[in-house]
Motif scaffolding. Structure first.
Motif, PDB file in Angstrom:
ATOM      1  N   TRP A 111       0.830  -1.203   0.000  1.00 46.87           N
ATOM      2  CA  TRP A 111       0.000   0.000   0.000  1.00 46.87           C
ATOM      3  C   TRP A 111       0.862   1.249   0.000  1.00 46.87           C
ATOM      4  CZ3 TRP A 111      -5.327   0.121  -0.169  1.00 46.87           C
ATOM      5  CH2 TRP A 111      -5.975  -1.117  -0.026  1.00 46.87           C
ATOM      6  N   GLY A 112       0.361   2.301  -0.611  1.00 43.05           N
ATOM      7  CA  GLY A 112       0.971   3.605  -0.481  1.00 43.05           C
ATOM      8  C   GLY A 112       0.444   4.319   0.747  1.00 43.05           C
ATOM      9  N   GLN A 113       0.940   5.534   0.956  1.00 44.65           N
ATOM     10  CA  GLN A 113       0.580   6.287   2.150  1.00 44.65           C
ATOM     11  C   GLN A 113      -0.694   7.097   1.969  1.00 44.65           C
ATOM     12  OE1 GLN A 113       2.637   7.409  -0.121  1.00 44.65           O
ATOM     13  NE2 GLN A 113       1.947   9.514  -0.407  1.00 44.65           N
ATOM     14  N   GLY A 114      -1.148   7.243   0.737  1.00 41.99           N
ATOM     15  CA  GLY A 114      -2.393   7.951   0.459  1.00 41.99           C
ATOM     16  C   GLY A 114      -2.181   9.396   0.049  1.00 41.99           C
ATOM     17  N   THR A 115      -3.135   9.907  -0.691  1.00 44.23           N
ATOM     18  CA  THR A 115      -3.142  11.309  -1.090  1.00 44.23           C
ATOM     19  C   THR A 115      -4.566  11.846  -0.951  1.00 44.23           C
ATOM     20  OG1 THR A 115      -2.490  12.881  -2.837  1.00 44.23           O
ATOM     21  CG2 THR A 115      -3.488  10.812  -3.567  1.00 44.23           C
ATOM     22  N   GLN A 116      -4.691  13.027  -0.382  1.00 43.80           N
ATOM     23  CA  GLN A 116      -6.006  13.593  -0.079  1.00 43.80           C
ATOM     24  C   GLN A 116      -6.618  14.237  -1.323  1.00 43.80           C
ATOM     25  OE1 GLN A 116      -7.848  13.780   3.022  1.00 43.80           O
ATOM     26  NE2 GLN A 116      -9.440  14.497   1.614  1.00 43.80           N
ATOM     27  N   VAL A 117      -7.852  13.906  -1.569  1.00 42.49           N
ATOM     28  CA  VAL A 117      -8.642  14.556  -2.619  1.00 42.49           C
ATOM     29  C   VAL A 117      -9.847  15.200  -1.949  1.00 42.49           C
ATOM     30  CG1 VAL A 117     -10.096  14.205  -4.648  1.00 42.49           C
ATOM     31  CG2 VAL A 117      -7.911  13.001  -4.447  1.00 42.49           C
TER      32      VAL A 117
END
Length: 121
Positions: A111-117
């Motif tokens: 998994w990646g760390q995520g990005t906020q949308v």
């Protein structure tokens, strides 16, 4: 081992577009199916889209016709082009690598760390 790093998130008005990228480390990127998930505040992480090693794509119903997933194996990168964005698309978006396209997040290995949308109305 595969490391995933998402980018491209941000704040956009309803109806706008964003393109998310997920860059993978390692030489085995092409051997993985890739998925995009999202998690809104107070909700479970849900499947959004996936792309197989051969390029077969799959979308959850709520994003069909608006989101497009693609991959560039030469760049070890998977993309999620998002158009006609809605406030309900607001979430942290994660990319994941697995052996096949699964809607079950438990089936993914990395998994990646995520990005906020964030989509404003």
């Amino acid at each position: 081992q595969v490391q995933l790093v998402e980018s491209g998130g941000g704040l956009v008005q309803a109806g706008g577009s964003l393109r998310l990228s997920c860059a993978a480390s390692g030489r085995t990127f092409s051997t993985y199916a890739m998925g995009w998930f999202r998690q809104a505040p107070g909700k479970e992480r849900e499947f959004v889209s996936g792309i197989s090693r051969s390029g077969t794509t799959y979308y959850t119903d709520s994003v069909k016709g608006r989101f497009t997933i693609s991959r560039d194996n030469a760049k070890n990168t998977v993309y999620l082009q998002m158009t006609s964005l809605k406030p309900e698309d607001t979430a942290v978006y994660y990319c994941a690598a697995g052996t096949s396209i699964y809607t079950d997040r438990a089936r993914y290995d990395y998994w990646g760390q995520g990005t906020q949308v964030t989509v404003s109305s």
